[in-house]
Design a protein around this motif. Structure first.
Motif, PDB file in Angstrom:
ATOM      1  N   SER A 101       0.193   6.763 -11.026  1.00 39.74           N
ATOM      2  CA  SER A 101      -0.104   7.894  -9.969  1.00 39.74           C
ATOM      3  C   SER A 101      -1.080   8.902 -10.715  1.00 39.74           C
ATOM      4  O   SER A 101      -2.053   9.674 -10.018  1.00 39.74           O
TER       5      SER A 101
ATOM      6  N   TYR B 176      -3.171   0.633  -5.286  1.00 36.14           N
ATOM      7  CA  TYR B 176      -2.187   1.315  -5.176  1.00 36.14           C
ATOM      8  C   TYR B 176      -2.054   1.626  -6.163  1.00 36.14           C
ATOM      9  O   TYR B 176      -2.751   2.111  -7.001  1.00 36.14           O
TER      10      TYR B 176
ATOM     11  N   ALA C   7       2.705   5.106  -3.907  1.00 43.62           N
ATOM     12  CA  ALA C   7       2.550   4.473  -2.469  1.00 43.62           C
ATOM     13  C   ALA C   7       3.406   4.300  -2.498  1.00 43.62           C
ATOM     14  O   ALA C   7       4.351   3.369  -1.702  1.00 43.62           O
TER      15      ALA C   7
ATOM     16  N   ASN D 157       6.798   6.109  -1.636  1.00 37.77           N
ATOM     17  CA  ASN D 157       7.319   6.072  -0.685  1.00 37.77           C
ATOM     18  C   ASN D 157       7.538   4.868   0.524  1.00 37.77           C
ATOM     19  O   ASN D 157       7.813   5.220   1.977  1.00 37.77           O
TER      20      ASN D 157
ATOM     21  N   THR E 135       6.426  -3.359  -1.311  1.00 37.11           N
ATOM     22  CA  THR E 135       4.534  -2.578  -1.045  1.00 37.11           C
ATOM     23  C   THR E 135       3.901  -2.951  -1.391  1.00 37.11           C
ATOM     24  O   THR E 135       3.795  -3.290  -2.839  1.00 37.11           O
TER      25      THR E 135
ATOM     26  N   MET F   1      -0.857   0.814   3.680  1.00 35.63           N
ATOM     27  CA  MET F   1      -0.082   0.013   2.485  1.00 35.63           C
ATOM     28  C   MET F   1       0.849  -0.424   3.122  1.00 35.63           C
ATOM     29  O   MET F   1       1.004  -0.101   4.703  1.00 35.63           O
TER      30      MET F   1
ATOM     31  N   GLY G 251      -2.436   5.531   4.709  1.00 35.89           N
ATOM     32  CA  GLY G 251      -2.856   6.157   3.718  1.00 35.89           C
ATOM     33  C   GLY G 251      -2.500   7.151   3.109  1.00 35.89           C
ATOM     34  O   GLY G 251      -2.269   7.460   2.115  1.00 35.89           O
TER      35      GLY G 251
ATOM     36  N   ALA H  41       1.429   7.275   2.936  1.00 37.71           N
ATOM     37  CA  ALA H  41       1.191   6.179   1.726  1.00 37.71           C
ATOM     38  C   ALA H  41       1.280   7.197  -0.396  1.00 37.71           C
ATOM     39  O   ALA H  41       2.290   7.201  -0.622  1.00 37.71           O
ATOM     40  N   PHE H  42      -0.098   8.022   0.410  1.00 36.20           N
ATOM     41  CA  PHE H  42      -0.154   8.088  -1.090  1.00 36.20           C
ATOM     42  C   PHE H  42      -0.295   9.804  -1.341  1.00 36.20           C
ATOM     43  O   PHE H  42       0.197  10.083  -0.194  1.00 36.20           O
TER      44      PHE H  42
END
Length: 404
Positions: free
Chosen positions: A130, A146, A150, A153, A275, A360, A386, A389-390
């Protein structure tokens, strides 16, 4: 009169070529796929990434704005120095306009730096860290599929919610593993869980015995596998040989691809929660793309990364068509200008930090009795928007994001 007619003809040709005056550098749009072609991640991206990219190019008829689209490929061997050298040569000497890739996180981060320095577009379907859209972000890179936030999470949160409160990590010893362990640890602790420790294993090692024994000795409920590809497959196989799951501990595959499940078989992989950004049997559009891909790739269904190469290439070419140029700044501005309905990821948009935003999905691997046929491996547990997730835009320390 003759000069007037020639001028009118030139204007007509320019108008037919695209919006405004179409401008394509070197009279060719050159796309480079730089990825792991033969090592532990080759099933995730590799030759399948080349197939997926070519599919997108073919959908444009192999040309755009009247100019040929050319594809070049290179094996970065998951080495940062190889990726940086290849990227620099492609951008400078070989006039590559956009690079897709580039294998693991360390090699992708190296190529990301080159793209930023050269002010050339780099679209990253491969890596997980990330940090690519965090402290390392730049205006020319988009993290496409991805990332470790994510995954944390999704899988991390689900495992804690189902009772997995104590964790020990078996972590790949490079940028991706560190980021994944960090991001999952934060989610575990936030949910009231405890991290008892971790051990780092060299990338592409064949023997996980000492690392698995340390994880077993921790007595943690959950052994989080912060690795990928061949390393994930080997660590799961060897964990079975040590009787770790039979002894009461559970494995959490924090980055598992459909190619991994295929290699492991449902007997070993059943019950794993994972995921993903994509699954071939998710809807009509994913099935259409996947069946066309499989027909070109030995009957294999695409991973989410291979789907990302297709998606990113399509979006890039659509932006060139819309702007009438392959100028990096104009193309990137168009790519970030609004939402689109992606054929494999659904509703999508690109944030200022370069994070491609889309849903996701949390899946569970089916048991052999639940599977209805080849590649019928997943059952959907949850769809994660999203935005959930992010990582939030203002939490990543990306220098492109204005501070309030």
């Amino acid at each position: 009169m003759r000069r007037g007619l020639i001028g009118m003809a030139a204007l007509a040709l320019a108008a037919s070529a695209g919006p405004g005056f179409a401008q394509v550098s070197d009279d060719v749009v050159k796309i480079g796929v730089a990825t792991d072609m033969a090592s532990l991640y080759a099933d995730i991206n590799g030759p399948g990434a080349v197939v997926a990219t070519q599919m997108a190019i073919d959908e444009f008829g192999g040309s755009i704005l009247g100019k040929k689209i050319e594809l070049v490929t290179g094996d970065i061997q998951n080495k940062a120095d190889v990726a940086a050298t290849l990227g620099g040569r492609w951008y400078d000497s070989e006039k590559v306009d956009m690079i897709l890739g580039a294998g693991g996180s360390a090699s992708s981060i190296a190529l990301e730096r080159v793209a930023g320095e050269k002010k050339k577009i780099f679209l990253a379907p491969d890596p997980a860290s990330s940090d690519i859209t965090g402290k390392l972000c730049n205006a020319y890179t988009v993290h496409w599929v991805y990332d470790t936030t994510a995954l944390a999470n999704g899988t991390g949160a689900a495992v804690v919610k189902s009772g997995g409160k104590t964790w020990f990590f078996l972590t790949a010893d490079y940028a991706f593993g560190y980021a994944l362990e960090r991001d999952v640890s934060e989610v575990v602790k936030k949910a009231g869980g405890t991290v008892l420790g971790s051990v780092r294993a060299p990338i592409n090692t064949s023997d996980f015995s000492s690392f698995l024994l340390q994880a077993q000795g921790s007595k943690a409920q959950i052994i989080g596998l912060a690795n990928a590809g061949g390393d994930t497959i080997n660590s799961i196989k060897q964990a079975a040989e040590f009787g770790i799951v039979k002894g009461g501990q559970k494995l959490a595959g924090l980055l598992v691809f459909i190619s991994d499940v295929h290699s492991l078989g449902l007997e070993r992989a059943q019950g794993l929660r994972l995921t993903e950004a994509f699954y071939w049997d998710l809807n009509d559009k994913t099935r259409d793309f996947s069946k066309r891909f499989a027909a070109k790739f030995n009957g294999k269904m695409p991973t989410m990364v291979q789907a990302g190469f297709y998606s990113a290439t399509r979006r890039y070419l659509e932006a060139i068509k819309a702007t009438g140029t392959d100028d990096a700044d104009k193309v990137m501005a168009n790519m970030k200008s609004g939402k689109w309905d992606d054929p494999v990821f659904g509703p999508s948009y690109i944030r200022p930090d370069g994070r491609n935003m889309h849903a996701m999905y949390l899946f569970e691997v089916k048991s052999p009795s639940e599977s209805k046929g080849p590649w019928d491996y997943y059952k959907l547990l949850a769809t994660i928007p999203g935005e959930e997730a992010f990582r939030p835009l203002d939490k990543g320390d990306c220098p492109l994001v204005a501070k309030n």
